[in-house]
Scaffold this motif. Structure first.
Motif, PDB file in Angstrom:
ATOM      1  N   THR A 151     -15.958   8.667-109.503  1.00 20.69           N
ATOM      2  CA  THR A 151     -15.543   7.613-110.429  1.00 20.69           C
ATOM      3  C   THR A 151     -14.743   8.195-111.587  1.00 20.69           C
ATOM      4  OG1 THR A 151     -17.543   6.362-109.892  1.00 20.69           O
ATOM      5  CG2 THR A 151     -16.382   5.762-111.912  1.00 20.69           C
ATOM      6  N   GLY A 152     -13.587   7.592-111.862  1.00 21.50           N
ATOM      7  CA  GLY A 152     -12.784   8.019-113.000  1.00 21.50           C
ATOM      8  C   GLY A 152     -12.055   9.327-112.810  1.00 21.50           C
ATOM      9  N   CYS A 153     -11.960   9.818-111.588  1.00 29.78           N
ATOM     10  CA  CYS A 153     -11.181  11.034-111.313  1.00 29.78           C
ATOM     11  C   CYS A 153      -9.721  10.602-111.133  1.00 29.78           C
ATOM     12  CB  CYS A 153     -11.711  11.764-110.081  1.00 29.78           C
ATOM     13  SG  CYS A 153     -13.363  12.450-110.316  1.00 29.78           S
ATOM     14  N   SER A 194     -14.371   4.194-108.038  1.00 30.66           N
ATOM     15  CA  SER A 194     -13.730   3.257-108.963  1.00 30.66           C
ATOM     16  C   SER A 194     -13.008   4.021-110.067  1.00 30.66           C
ATOM     17  CB  SER A 194     -14.772   2.332-109.586  1.00 30.66           C
ATOM     18  OG  SER A 194     -15.343   1.493-108.611  1.00 30.66           O
ATOM     19  N   GLY A 195     -11.855   3.486-110.486  1.00 25.06           N
ATOM     20  CA  GLY A 195     -11.110   4.118-111.563  1.00 25.06           C
ATOM     21  C   GLY A 195     -10.343   5.354-111.145  1.00 25.06           C
ATOM     22  N   CYS A 196     -10.202   5.580-109.828  1.00 20.93           N
ATOM     23  CA  CYS A 196      -9.366   6.685-109.343  1.00 20.93           C
ATOM     24  C   CYS A 196      -7.929   6.168-109.307  1.00 20.93           C
ATOM     25  CB  CYS A 196      -9.828   7.161-107.971  1.00 20.93           C
ATOM     26  SG  CYS A 196     -11.421   8.005-107.994  1.00 20.93           S
ATOM     27  N   LEU A 197      -7.219   6.340-110.406  1.00 23.42           N
ATOM     28  CA  LEU A 197      -5.933   5.683-110.591  1.00 23.42           C
ATOM     29  C   LEU A 197      -4.851   6.190-109.654  1.00 23.42           C
ATOM     30  CD1 LEU A 197      -5.818   5.501-114.506  1.00 23.42           C
ATOM     31  CD2 LEU A 197      -6.837   3.906-112.874  1.00 23.42           C
ATOM     32  N   SER A 198      -5.041   7.384-109.062  1.00 27.24           N
ATOM     33  CA  SER A 198      -4.040   7.950-108.152  1.00 27.24           C
ATOM     34  C   SER A 198      -4.468   7.880-106.694  1.00 27.24           C
ATOM     35  CB  SER A 198      -3.757   9.415-108.530  1.00 27.24           C
ATOM     36  OG  SER A 198      -3.304   9.527-109.862  1.00 27.24           O
ATOM     37  N   MET A 199      -5.626   7.313-106.401  1.00 23.16           N
ATOM     38  CA  MET A 199      -6.162   7.284-105.034  1.00 23.16           C
ATOM     39  C   MET A 199      -5.248   6.482-104.110  1.00 23.16           C
ATOM     40  SD  MET A 199      -8.547   8.249-102.945  1.00 23.16           S
ATOM     41  CE  MET A 199      -9.667   8.967-104.155  1.00 23.16           C
ATOM     42  N   ARG A 200      -4.812   7.138-103.001  1.00 21.73           N
ATOM     43  CA  ARG A 200      -3.930   6.492-102.041  1.00 21.73           C
ATOM     44  C   ARG A 200      -4.528   6.398-100.646  1.00 21.73           C
ATOM     45  NH1 ARG A 200       1.387   6.138-103.833  1.00 21.73           N
ATOM     46  NH2 ARG A 200       1.847   7.293-105.759  1.00 21.73           N
ATOM     47  N   ASP A 201      -5.274   7.424-100.245  1.00 19.18           N
ATOM     48  CA  ASP A 201      -5.660   7.536 -98.841  1.00 19.18           C
ATOM     49  C   ASP A 201      -7.169   7.666 -98.665  1.00 19.18           C
ATOM     50  OD1 ASP A 201      -2.959   7.595 -97.867  1.00 19.18           O
ATOM     51  OD2 ASP A 201      -2.817   9.632 -98.673  1.00 19.18           O
ATOM     52  N   PHE A 241     -20.149   1.112-101.342  1.00 20.23           N
ATOM     53  CA  PHE A 241     -18.786   1.624-101.467  1.00 20.23           C
ATOM     54  C   PHE A 241     -18.121   0.878-102.613  1.00 20.23           C
ATOM     55  CE2 PHE A 241     -14.272   1.207 -99.646  1.00 20.23           C
ATOM     56  CZ  PHE A 241     -13.851   2.364-100.283  1.00 20.23           C
ATOM     57  N   TYR A 242     -17.825   1.602-103.708  1.00 16.62           N
ATOM     58  CA  TYR A 242     -17.174   1.006-104.874  1.00 16.62           C
ATOM     59  C   TYR A 242     -15.779   1.613-105.013  1.00 16.62           C
ATOM     60  CZ  TYR A 242     -21.909  -0.380-106.364  1.00 16.62           C
ATOM     61  OH  TYR A 242     -23.179  -0.915-106.423  1.00 16.62           O
ATOM     62  N   ALA A 243     -14.751   0.754-104.976  1.00 15.20           N
ATOM     63  CA  ALA A 243     -13.369   1.215-105.133  1.00 15.20           C
ATOM     64  C   ALA A 243     -12.619   0.264-106.058  1.00 15.20           C
ATOM     65  CB  ALA A 243     -12.678   1.318-103.782  1.00 15.20           C
TER      66      ALA A 243
END
Length: 379
Positions: free
Chosen positions: A87-89, A109-116, A127-129
């Motif tokens: 979270t928040g990474c 949640s809060g992974c602002l660059s998460m793509r894949d 599962f929290y996204a």
């Protein structure tokens, strides 16, 4: 800067043999040894200088990296035996294929660059996204044992094939969500609140409850849709109920200005109907089940109630078009008529409910004299 050795990690074990990075070390801590095998859990929360976790690390318990804002890479080969919390990474772009099966929770949640995310991702518990603005695609075959939330994921356009959620799926405020696979299975509630691009709901989805509140492009539902529990369509442009719609619990169409009536084959077996501020609703179904609650506040075009209606609690506040109550209306607990000025109330209704049902009267109303029974003797 500090990079822990295996001996350092052993010294940081708590009473449960888990590793907790002390708060005084978090700003200095940069990583673990490359080939650590640890039988319990590691908590490296808010270690803002960790940039990567080696693919050769094996954590048999849970790995907590919440708030590690520099973390950009999880090595493909990394093993986590229980939960993964990132979270928040904000720099992390992907979850590696080696973590396609999570035995407990996956929290990103809060992974602002998460793509894949890995194909065939399986999460045994939650599962929290939420708030992942770069996440565009959910994996086909995604399985979540309990709760799945993807709120505010603005690029997600579809719920793909073969998604299975054991309890609830919450996909609120995903503005570009346009399609939902017809083989979606959700054991509890599926919520798509404020998904403004969503237009169609497949008739074949398998959900217990469905929430489409504020989905402003929802106008119709498919024929044959079966919702065993609750259906909520608040503040949508929903126009008409389809043929063979089945709802077993609550229906809420409050604020649906396009709804004018219910179909004759409307199969409502539930106990609560909420249709507040449906200003163009003219009539209710001719046949209604015994209801616990019916709230029709602000339905200004409603002119009459169906015969034989039996309700536990009935609210008709501000139904200014309602001219009279049916003589056979039965209310077990309370009826609210405030704002129904000039309405005619049968004397039979008042007599039948006096002493056990509360009647909230409008400021002005008329009493209709009781109708004498046919062939009754006269005095």
């Amino acid at each position: 800067m500090i990079k822990l050795t295996e001996k350092d990690m052993e010294r940081l074990q708590d009473e449960s043999c888990n590793i907790l990075i002390p708060e005084t070390m978090r700003s200095l801590f940069v990583g673990f040894p490359d080939e650590v095998v640890f039988p319990f859990s590691i908590n490296a929360m808010n270690c803002v200088n960790i940039k990567s976790i080696s693919a050769r690390n094996r954590i048999c318990g849970s790995l907590t990296l919440r708030g590690c804002t520099s973390l950009a890479t999880l090595g493909d080969g990394l093993f986590v035996g229980e939960s993964l919390d990132v979270t928040g990474c904000v720099a992390l772009t992907s979850i590696p294929n080696s973590l396609r099966e999570i035995k407990r929770d996956l929290l990103l949640s809060g992974c602002l660059s998460m793509r894949d995310l890995p194909e065939g991702l399986k999460v045994k518990s939650n599962f929290y996204a939420n708030d992942c603005p770069q996440l565009e695609v959910l994996p086909k075959g995604l399985e979540v044992g309990l709760l799945m939330t993807i709120r505010n994921c603005e690029r997600i356009a579809a719920i793909p094939d073969h998604v299975r959620v054991g309890r609830d799926l919450i996909a609120d405020r995903c503005p570009n969500l346009k399609s939902i696979s017809g083989d979606l299975i959700v054991g509890g509630k599926a919520s798509f609140k404020s998904c403004h691009s969503l237009q169609d709901i497949p008739a074949t989805i398998n959900v217990k409850s469905l929430c489409l509140d504020d989905c402003t492009n929802i106008r119709f539902l498919p024929a044959g849709l079966n919702i065993p529990d609750n259906l909520s369509l608040r503040d949508t442009k929903f126009q008409d109920f389809p043929r063979n719609l089945t709802v077993g619990g609550l229906i809420d169409i409050s604020g649906c200005q396009w709804v004018t009536s219910f179909p004759d084959d409307f199969n409502f077996t539930g106990r609560i109907l909420i249709a507040e501020n449906c200003q163009n609703l003219i009539e209710l179904p001719k046949s209604m089940p015994n209801l616990m609650n019916m709230a029709l506040d602000g339905c200004t075009s409603l002119t009459h109630l169906p015969e034989g209606l039996n309700v536990y609690m009935l609210s008709l506040k501000g139904c200014t078009g309602l001219k009279a109550l049916p003589r056979d209306l039965r209310v077990s607990r309370s009826v609210d008529l405030r704002g129904c000025e000039g309405i005619s109330i049968p004397q039979e209704f008042i007599d039948a409910h006096e002493g056990y049902a509360r009647i909230l009267f409008p400021k002005t109303y008329d009493i209709l004299p009781a109708v004498k029974a046919e062939n009754a003797p006269t005095l």
